[in-house]
Scaffold this active site. Structure first.
Site, mmCIF file in Angstrom:
data_model
loop_
_atom_site.group_PDB
_atom_site.id
_atom_site.type_symbol
_atom_site.label_atom_id
_atom_site.label_comp_id
_atom_site.label_asym_id
_atom_site.label_seq_id
_atom_site.Cartn_x
_atom_site.Cartn_y
_atom_site.Cartn_z
ATOM 1 N N HIS A 85 78.005 -25.605 -9.838
ATOM 2 C CA HIS A 85 76.733 -25.504 -9.098
ATOM 3 C C HIS A 85 75.565 -25.841 -10.024
ATOM 4 C CE1 HIS A 85 77.759 -22.774 -5.430
ATOM 5 N NE2 HIS A 85 78.791 -23.543 -5.749
ATOM 6 N N TYR A 111 82.642 -12.561 -2.156
ATOM 7 C CA TYR A 111 83.032 -13.950 -2.430
ATOM 8 C C TYR A 111 82.897 -14.164 -3.936
ATOM 9 C CZ TYR A 111 83.324 -18.988 -1.267
ATOM 10 O OH TYR A 111 83.692 -20.308 -1.149
ATOM 11 N N LYS A 159 87.414 -12.484 -1.471
ATOM 12 C CA LYS A 159 87.869 -13.883 -1.546
ATOM 13 C C LYS A 159 87.570 -14.407 -2.937
ATOM 14 C CE LYS A 159 86.338 -18.474 -0.025
ATOM 15 N NZ LYS A 159 85.945 -19.302 1.113
ATOM 16 N N LYS A 198 87.143 -17.965 -4.946
ATOM 17 C CA LYS A 198 87.054 -19.429 -4.903
ATOM 18 C C LYS A 198 87.830 -19.976 -6.092
ATOM 19 C CE LYS A 198 85.683 -21.783 -2.904
ATOM 20 N NZ LYS A 198 85.555 -22.680 -1.847
ATOM 21 N N ASP A 210 91.009 -19.536 -2.192
ATOM 22 C CA ASP A 210 90.613 -20.841 -1.648
ATOM 23 C C ASP A 210 90.431 -21.893 -2.752
ATOM 24 O OD1 ASP A 210 89.418 -22.994 -0.353
ATOM 25 O OD2 ASP A 210 87.515 -21.968 0.032
ATOM 26 N N PRO A 211 91.467 -22.730 -3.005
ATOM 27 C CA PRO A 211 91.313 -23.777 -4.024
ATOM 28 C C PRO A 211 90.748 -25.091 -3.482
ATOM 29 C CG PRO A 211 93.597 -23.656 -3.370
ATOM 30 C CD PRO A 211 92.844 -22.681 -2.483
ATOM 31 N N ASN A 212 90.201 -25.057 -2.269
ATOM 32 C CA ASN A 212 89.541 -26.241 -1.691
ATOM 33 C C ASN A 212 90.389 -27.511 -1.723
ATOM 34 O OD1 ASN A 212 86.449 -24.866 -2.487
ATOM 35 N ND2 ASN A 212 86.905 -25.648 -0.467
ATOM 36 N N GLU A 234 93.403 -20.089 1.955
ATOM 37 C CA GLU A 234 92.421 -21.006 2.541
ATOM 38 C C GLU A 234 92.538 -22.390 1.897
ATOM 39 O OE1 GLU A 234 88.559 -19.167 2.684
ATOM 40 O OE2 GLU A 234 87.527 -21.099 2.672
ATOM 41 N N ASN A 257 88.230 -24.566 6.189
ATOM 42 C CA ASN A 257 86.921 -25.118 6.515
ATOM 43 C C ASN A 257 86.890 -26.586 6.090
ATOM 44 O OD1 ASN A 257 86.568 -23.658 3.717
ATOM 45 N ND2 ASN A 257 85.086 -25.328 3.715
ATOM 46 N N ASP A 278 81.397 -22.700 10.947
ATOM 47 C CA ASP A 278 80.126 -22.623 10.249
ATOM 48 C C ASP A 278 79.165 -23.274 11.213
ATOM 49 O OD1 ASP A 278 77.875 -23.323 8.717
ATOM 50 O OD2 ASP A 278 79.050 -23.191 6.877
ATOM 51 N N HIS A 289 82.773 -19.599 7.416
ATOM 52 C CA HIS A 289 82.596 -20.220 6.110
ATOM 53 C C HIS A 289 81.140 -20.088 5.684
ATOM 54 C CE1 HIS A 289 81.015 -23.972 4.235
ATOM 55 N NE2 HIS A 289 82.036 -23.820 3.420
ATOM 56 N N SER A 290 80.881 -20.202 4.370
ATOM 57 C CA SER A 290 79.468 -20.212 3.958
ATOM 58 C C SER A 290 79.244 -21.135 2.772
ATOM 59 C CB SER A 290 79.000 -18.801 3.594
ATOM 60 O OG SER A 290 79.251 -18.522 2.241
ATOM 61 N N ASN A 291 77.983 -21.329 2.478
ATOM 62 C CA ASN A 291 77.503 -22.032 1.281
ATOM 63 C C ASN A 291 76.327 -21.213 0.752
ATOM 64 O OD1 ASN A 291 78.702 -24.506 0.310
ATOM 65 N ND2 ASN A 291 78.444 -25.266 2.393
ATOM 66 N N HIS A 333 77.717 -16.353 0.659
ATOM 67 C CA HIS A 333 77.319 -16.522 -0.746
ATOM 68 C C HIS A 333 76.116 -15.640 -1.075
ATOM 69 C CE1 HIS A 333 79.745 -20.161 -0.574
ATOM 70 N NE2 HIS A 333 79.328 -20.626 -1.725
HETATM 71 O O1 GKR Z 1 79.844 -22.922 -3.096
HETATM 72 O O2 GKR Z 1 81.152 -23.985 -4.462
HETATM 73 C C1 GKR Z 1 80.904 -23.483 -3.381
HETATM 74 C C2 GKR Z 1 81.980 -23.506 -2.328
HETATM 75 O O3 GKR Z 1 83.067 -24.231 -2.815
HETATM 76 C C3 GKR Z 1 81.482 -24.104 -1.029
HETATM 77 O O4 GKR Z 1 80.818 -25.322 -1.238
HETATM 78 C C4 GKR Z 1 82.602 -24.299 -0.025
HETATM 79 O O5 GKR Z 1 82.151 -25.123 1.019
HETATM 80 O O6 GKR Z 1 82.509 -21.903 0.327
HETATM 81 C C5 GKR Z 1 83.047 -23.062 0.684
HETATM 82 C C6 GKR Z 1 84.500 -22.988 1.049
HETATM 83 O O7 GKR Z 1 84.933 -21.976 1.531
HETATM 84 O O8 GKR Z 1 85.217 -23.966 0.915
HETATM 85 MG MG MG Z 2 86.852 -22.806 1.964
#
Ligand code: GKR
Ligand code: MG
Length: 436
Positions: free
Chosen positions: A33, A150, A204, A206, A235-237, A260, A283, A307, A334-336, A363
């Site tokens: 970030h 989170y 959760k 990330k 959540d490893p995206n 996730e 998400n 979202d 979901h959030s940001n 967040h």
């Molecule tokens: O804030 O770095 C972040 C998150 O990775 C976010 O951008 C994601 O969109 O929170 C989110 C998620 O659940 O994937």
């Molecule tokens: Mg996610």
């Protein structure tokens, strides 16, 4: 059939204010970030002086589209939301599924534009009829809405003007928020501090920032610390390969409430979902109504993390809840990085959902500033009370808005780019959409 042109108050002015808010150096699959997260605040003023507000992720291209959209919106009746959406679609076309991009966050433009306008219109309508937005969505199913802690891997630092430095005057959680967390001990410490401050009752983490072994060890450490009563998510995206998802999905089976976006795309999610017992949430692979038929056909997830900022608003999210219930899926959120206008909208939606089995993401604890009068919204036992005033029940603090707008002008950021931020620390680092 004669088109109904409406006779509610018409929109006289649209104000779009980009802002930048302090954000600590949080890690994720796409990098780091920036010291400031961008948001955009939208105000709609009707001809009789009612002001509706909304907040969306900040991005210069979206703001330009919003400026263009305002020209179509001026003179329109705030109640005619379906027609407004049709007119915007006729003018701009629709975002494609690919426009979402590969990053953890959604990069579509028009969904955000419509959501910003819809939420601001609903805020106006609520003020006109003297009812909270939750009542416009079908009424309140619960008085407060539960959120999850989170957690993030992070470098030391407060973000904002402090960057990687620390604000020495910070209080309990504010100080904990600035600490480095890159291993199980750091993550557990962060979780304890966050849960103590906000009372969260789900957690959760990330992931996607480090090797799966380390991240899964953090989940095991959280389980050790908080025990089986605390629901855990990871959540490893979507940065894991199928085999990685299978190996670590199996290892985490006994400790997770849900997993996730372990892997990328509906096919891979569906493949993994057939092999592990843990429910899968997303998400990333199902983010629009256009993707629902294939999601159901393939069976890619158990829980859709809606979202309202990118599902096309609050009413669309209510429609999504119906679709989910028809197909036996759950809906959560979901959030940001965000402030209180977004949080209020999330709470109204969370309160209106007929079924809410999982605490929502937010967040909010990572942010310290606000743009609403009365300061930051309070959490009690991890939940936020539904604001009772008309509309969203929160009002703009103009002095803060101006201050955060000045931050935007000063910081020079125009869109989120976590790869560039990461390269300031590790020059050779590049984003890989599937890494491990
Ligand atoms: O804030 O770095 C972040 C998150 O990775 C976010 O951008 C994601 O969109 O929170 C989110 C998620 O659940 O994937
Ligand atoms: Mg996610």
């Amino acid at each position: 059939i004669q088109q109904h042109s409406g006779y509610g108050p018409r929109i006289r002015e649209v104000r779009i204010t980009p802002i930048a808010i302090q954000d600590p150096p949080l890690l994720n699959a796409a990098g780091l970030h920036a010291p400031f997260a961008l948001r955009t605040v939208v105000e709609l003023e009707t001809e009789d002086g009612i002001i509706g507000i909304s907040e969306i992720p900040g991005n210069e291209a979206t703001n330009q589209a919003l400026e263009e959209a305002s020209r179509l919106v001026i003179g329109k009746d705030v109640y005619q939301l379906t027609k407004l959406q049709q007119e915007l679609e006729a003018y701009f076309g629709k975002d494609s599924v690919a426009d979402r991009g590969d990053a953890p966050w959604d990069q579509r433009k028009l969904v955000h534009v419509f959501s910003a306008l819809e939420v601001a219109c609903l805020d106006c309508i609520g003020k006109l009829v003297n009812r909270p937005v939750v009542d416009l969505l079908g009424g309140k199913m619960r008085d407060s809405v539960p959120f999850a802690a989170y957690l993030f891997f992070k470098y030391e630092g407060a973000g904002g003007d402090w960057g990687f430095g620390k604000d020495p005057d910070a209080g309990a959680w504010e100080a904990a928020r600035q600490e480095e967390a890159v291993d199980p001990a750091g993550i557990v410490k962060q979780a304890i501090a966050m849960c103590k401050e906000f009372g969260f009752q789900s957690i959760k983490l990330k992931g996607g920032a480090f090797e799966p072994e380390l991240e899964v060890a953090c989940m095991q450490a959280l389980y050790q610390e908080f025990g089986p009563e605390m629901p855990l998510r990871f959540d490893p995206n979507a940065i894991w390969k199928r085999e990685t998802g299978l190996k670590f999905g199996k290892i985490m089976e006994p400790i997770l409430e849900y997993l996730e976006d372990p892997v990328r795309g509906q096919e891979n999610m569906a493949w993994l979902r057939r092999q592990i017992k843990t429910p899968l949430a997303t998400n990333m692979c199902t983010t629009s109504f256009d993707e629902i038929p294939s999601a159901i056909l393939l069976g890619s997830e158990d829980i859709i993390l809606s979202d309202h900022h990118f599902w096309g608003g609050l009413r669309a999210s209510m429609e999504l809840s119906r679709v989910c219930s028809v197909f036996g899926r759950d809906l959560s959120m979901h959030s940001n990085s965000h402030l209180g206008i977004s949080l209020a909208a999330m709470v109204h939606l969370g309160a209106a959902l007929p079924r809410l089995r999982y605490a929502l993401d937010t967040h909010y604890p990572w942010q310290s500033e606000e743009i609403i009068t009365g300061g930051r919204l309070a959490f009690e036992n991890g939940a936020v009370q539904v604001p009772s005033g008309p509309g969203l029940g929160v009002e703009l603090d103009r002095a803060s808005l101006e201050k955060l707008h000045q931050n935007y002008l000063k910081c020079g950021l125009k869109k989120r780019d976590d790869q560039i931020e990461m390269q300031k620390v590790h020059p050779d680092w590049t984003f890989q959409k599937i890494r491990w």
